[in-house]
Design a protein around this motif. Structure first.
Motif, PDB file in Angstrom:
ATOM      1  N   THR A 108       0.826  -1.200   0.000  1.00  0.00           N
ATOM      2  CA  THR A 108       0.000   0.000   0.000  1.00  0.00           C
ATOM      3  C   THR A 108       0.865   1.256   0.000  1.00  0.00           C
ATOM      4  O   THR A 108       0.584   2.216  -0.718  1.00  0.00           O
ATOM      5  N   ILE A 109       1.929   1.244   0.787  1.00  0.00           N
ATOM      6  CA  ILE A 109       2.866   2.372   0.793  1.00  0.00           C
ATOM      7  C   ILE A 109       3.567   2.480  -0.561  1.00  0.00           C
ATOM      8  O   ILE A 109       3.741   3.581  -1.095  1.00  0.00           O
ATOM      9  N   ASP A 110       3.950   1.351  -1.126  1.00  0.00           N
ATOM     10  CA  ASP A 110       4.627   1.363  -2.425  1.00  0.00           C
ATOM     11  C   ASP A 110       3.708   1.902  -3.529  1.00  0.00           C
ATOM     12  O   ASP A 110       4.172   2.561  -4.464  1.00  0.00           O
ATOM     13  N   LYS A 111       2.424   1.631  -3.437  1.00  0.00           N
ATOM     14  CA  LYS A 111       1.480   2.186  -4.418  1.00  0.00           C
ATOM     15  C   LYS A 111       1.448   3.703  -4.302  1.00  0.00           C
ATOM     16  O   LYS A 111       1.436   4.416  -5.315  1.00  0.00           O
ATOM     17  N   PHE A 112       1.460   4.208  -3.081  1.00  0.00           N
ATOM     18  CA  PHE A 112       1.523   5.654  -2.870  1.00  0.00           C
ATOM     19  C   PHE A 112       2.796   6.207  -3.517  1.00  0.00           C
ATOM     20  O   PHE A 112       2.766   7.242  -4.189  1.00  0.00           O
ATOM     21  N   SER A 113       3.910   5.502  -3.332  1.00  0.00           N
ATOM     22  CA  SER A 113       5.184   5.912  -3.947  1.00  0.00           C
ATOM     23  C   SER A 113       5.061   5.998  -5.455  1.00  0.00           C
ATOM     24  O   SER A 113       5.570   6.937  -6.079  1.00  0.00           O
ATOM     25  N   SER A 114       4.411   5.008  -6.055  1.00  0.00           N
ATOM     26  CA  SER A 114       4.294   5.014  -7.518  1.00  0.00           C
ATOM     27  C   SER A 114       3.442   6.180  -7.993  1.00  0.00           C
ATOM     28  O   SER A 114       3.734   6.780  -9.036  1.00  0.00           O
ATOM     29  N   LEU A 115       2.418   6.542  -7.243  1.00  0.00           N
ATOM     30  CA  LEU A 115       1.586   7.694  -7.613  1.00  0.00           C
ATOM     31  C   LEU A 115       2.385   8.988  -7.526  1.00  0.00           C
ATOM     32  O   LEU A 115       2.369   9.812  -8.444  1.00  0.00           O
ATOM     33  N   VAL A 116       3.091   9.158  -6.413  1.00  0.00           N
ATOM     34  CA  VAL A 116       3.909  10.359  -6.221  1.00  0.00           C
ATOM     35  C   VAL A 116       5.030  10.400  -7.259  1.00  0.00           C
ATOM     36  O   VAL A 116       5.339  11.450  -7.827  1.00  0.00           O
ATOM     37  N   GLY A 117       5.626   9.246  -7.521  1.00  0.00           N
ATOM     38  CA  GLY A 117       6.750   9.162  -8.449  1.00  0.00           C
ATOM     39  C   GLY A 117       6.418   9.571  -9.873  1.00  0.00           C
ATOM     40  O   GLY A 117       7.284  10.058 -10.593  1.00  0.00           O
ATOM     41  N   VAL A 118       5.173   9.388 -10.276  1.00  0.00           N
ATOM     42  CA  VAL A 118       4.779   9.794 -11.633  1.00  0.00           C
ATOM     43  C   VAL A 118       4.100  11.161 -11.631  1.00  0.00           C
ATOM     44  O   VAL A 118       3.558  11.590 -12.639  1.00  0.00           O
ATOM     45  N   GLY A 119       4.139  11.839 -10.498  1.00  0.00           N
ATOM     46  CA  GLY A 119       3.631  13.201 -10.425  1.00  0.00           C
ATOM     47  C   GLY A 119       2.144  13.341 -10.201  1.00  0.00           C
ATOM     48  O   GLY A 119       1.588  14.423 -10.385  1.00  0.00           O
ATOM     49  N   ARG A 120       1.483  12.277  -9.783  1.00  0.00           N
ATOM     50  CA  ARG A 120       0.040  12.357  -9.511  1.00  0.00           C
ATOM     51  C   ARG A 120      -0.205  13.203  -8.269  1.00  0.00           C
ATOM     52  O   ARG A 120       0.533  13.133  -7.293  1.00  0.00           O
ATOM     53  N   GLU A 121      -1.238  13.993  -8.314  1.00  0.00           N
ATOM     54  CA  GLU A 121      -1.647  14.796  -7.165  1.00  0.00           C
ATOM     55  C   GLU A 121      -2.364  13.872  -6.182  1.00  0.00           C
ATOM     56  O   GLU A 121      -3.336  13.207  -6.541  1.00  0.00           O
ATOM     57  N   VAL A 122      -1.865  13.806  -4.955  1.00  0.00           N
ATOM     58  CA  VAL A 122      -2.452  12.929  -3.940  1.00  0.00           C
ATOM     59  C   VAL A 122      -2.700  13.753  -2.679  1.00  0.00           C
ATOM     60  O   VAL A 122      -1.837  14.528  -2.257  1.00  0.00           O
ATOM     61  N   ASP A 123      -3.872  13.602  -2.111  1.00  0.00           N
ATOM     62  CA  ASP A 123      -4.206  14.295  -0.868  1.00  0.00           C
ATOM     63  C   ASP A 123      -3.540  13.541   0.286  1.00  0.00           C
ATOM     64  O   ASP A 123      -4.040  12.513   0.743  1.00  0.00           O
ATOM     65  N   LEU A 124      -2.409  14.047   0.734  1.00  0.00           N
ATOM     66  CA  LEU A 124      -1.595  13.369   1.747  1.00  0.00           C
ATOM     67  C   LEU A 124      -2.375  13.125   3.031  1.00  0.00           C
ATOM     68  O   LEU A 124      -2.354  12.011   3.568  1.00  0.00           O
ATOM     69  N   LYS A 125      -3.062  14.132   3.538  1.00  0.00           N
ATOM     70  CA  LYS A 125      -3.802  13.970   4.803  1.00  0.00           C
ATOM     71  C   LYS A 125      -4.860  12.886   4.688  1.00  0.00           C
ATOM     72  O   LYS A 125      -5.008  12.057   5.592  1.00  0.00           O
ATOM     73  N   SER A 126      -5.576  12.858   3.588  1.00  0.00           N
ATOM     74  CA  SER A 126      -6.603  11.828   3.394  1.00  0.00           C
ATOM     75  C   SER A 126      -5.980  10.451   3.262  1.00  0.00           C
ATOM     76  O   SER A 126      -6.500   9.468   3.804  1.00  0.00           O
ATOM     77  N   TYR A 127      -4.875  10.359   2.540  1.00  0.00           N
ATOM     78  CA  TYR A 127      -4.211   9.073   2.355  1.00  0.00           C
ATOM     79  C   TYR A 127      -3.726   8.529   3.694  1.00  0.00           C
ATOM     80  O   TYR A 127      -3.924   7.348   4.004  1.00  0.00           O
ATOM     81  N   ILE A 128      -3.122   9.396   4.502  1.00  0.00           N
ATOM     82  CA  ILE A 128      -2.659   8.972   5.832  1.00  0.00           C
ATOM     83  C   ILE A 128      -3.850   8.518   6.665  1.00  0.00           C
ATOM     84  O   ILE A 128      -3.821   7.443   7.274  1.00  0.00           O
ATOM     85  N   ARG A 129      -4.891   9.330   6.708  1.00  0.00           N
ATOM     86  CA  ARG A 129      -6.077   8.999   7.508  1.00  0.00           C
ATOM     87  C   ARG A 129      -6.676   7.657   7.089  1.00  0.00           C
ATOM     88  O   ARG A 129      -6.978   6.803   7.930  1.00  0.00           O
ATOM     89  N   GLU A 130      -6.814   7.452   5.781  1.00  0.00           N
ATOM     90  CA  GLU A 130      -7.432   6.214   5.298  1.00  0.00           C
ATOM     91  C   GLU A 130      -6.554   4.993   5.539  1.00  0.00           C
ATOM     92  O   GLU A 130      -7.056   3.916   5.866  1.00  0.00           O
ATOM     93  N   MET A 131      -5.247   5.157   5.396  1.00  0.00           N
ATOM     94  CA  MET A 131      -4.356   4.012   5.656  1.00  0.00           C
ATOM     95  C   MET A 131      -4.348   3.647   7.133  1.00  0.00           C
ATOM     96  O   MET A 131      -4.337   2.461   7.487  1.00  0.00           O
ATOM     97  N   ILE A 132      -4.351   4.649   8.002  1.00  0.00           N
ATOM     98  CA  ILE A 132      -4.397   4.360   9.435  1.00  0.00           C
ATOM     99  C   ILE A 132      -5.709   3.670   9.782  1.00  0.00           C
ATOM    100  O   ILE A 132      -5.735   2.699  10.542  1.00  0.00           O
TER     101      ILE A 132
END
Length: 144
Positions: A108-132
Motif C-alpha cells: 500500500t505504501i509502495d502504491k503511494f510511492s508510484s503515484l507520487v513518483g509519476v507526479g500524480r496529485e495525492v491528498d496526503l492527509k486523506s491518504y494517511i487517515r485512510e491508511m491508518i
C-alpha cells in the motif's frame, strides 16, 4: 546507483525515525507513526521517489536479473512484523499472519510511492487517515 538508493533510504530513515520515536512505544502508536512518517517522506521527496522507482525497475545485474529483489525488502518487513507481533503479544492486535500484514502494508505504501513518483496529485492527509483507518481495522481485535 546503489549509493543513490542507500543515500535516499538513509535520509528517509532519519526523517521517519523522528516521527516514530516521538510517539509512545505502544504497537498501535508505532504502526500509525510508521504509516504517517513513510507517506510524509514520500510526499516530500517526489524526485527521489521517482529516482528509486527507475533504479528498481531498470538496474540489472550482469546475469540480467534485477539488481534489487525481494531480499532487499527484508529489513523493512522485519520491522513491521515485529510491530505486529508485539501488538499481538500485548493483546492490542488480533491474531493474524504478521508477514502477510507487513507485505500488504508495504504494498500500500509502495502504491503511494508510484503515484507520487509519476507526479500524480495525492491528498496526503486523506491518504494517511485512510491508511491508518484501514490497518487499524485490519489489526483490531473486534470489528466495530
Amino acid at each position: 546507483m546503489r549509493q543513490v538508493v542507500t543515500h535516499i533510504y538513509t535520509v528517509g530513515a532519519s526523517e521517519m525515525s523522528q516521527t516514530i520515536e516521538a510517539v509512545p512505544r505502544r504497537p498501535r502508536d508505532q504502526l500509525h507513526a510508521y504509516i504517517q512518517s513513510n507517506l510524509q517522506f514520500i510526499s516530500g521527496h517526489p524526485k527521489e521517489v521517482r529516482a528509486l522507482g527507475e533504479i528498481f525497475l531498470t538496474m540489472r545485474r550482469k546475469s540480467g536479473e534485477l539488481a534489487f529483489g525481494p531480499e532487499d525488502e527484508e529489513p523493512v518487513l522485519h520491522v513491521l512484523e515485529q510491530i505486529f507481533r508485539e501488538g499481538q503479544a500485548t493483546g492490542e492486535f488480533r491474531l493474524f499472519d504478521a508477514r502477510i500484514m507487513a507485505l500488504n502494508l508495504r504494498a500500500t505504501i509502495d502504491k503511494f510511492s508510484s503515484l507520487v513518483g509519476v507526479g500524480r496529485e495525492v491528498d496526503l492527509k486523506s491518504y494517511i487517515r485512510e491508511m491508518i483507518e484501514l490497518f487499524g481495522r485490519a489489526t483490531c481485535k473486534t470489528q466495530e
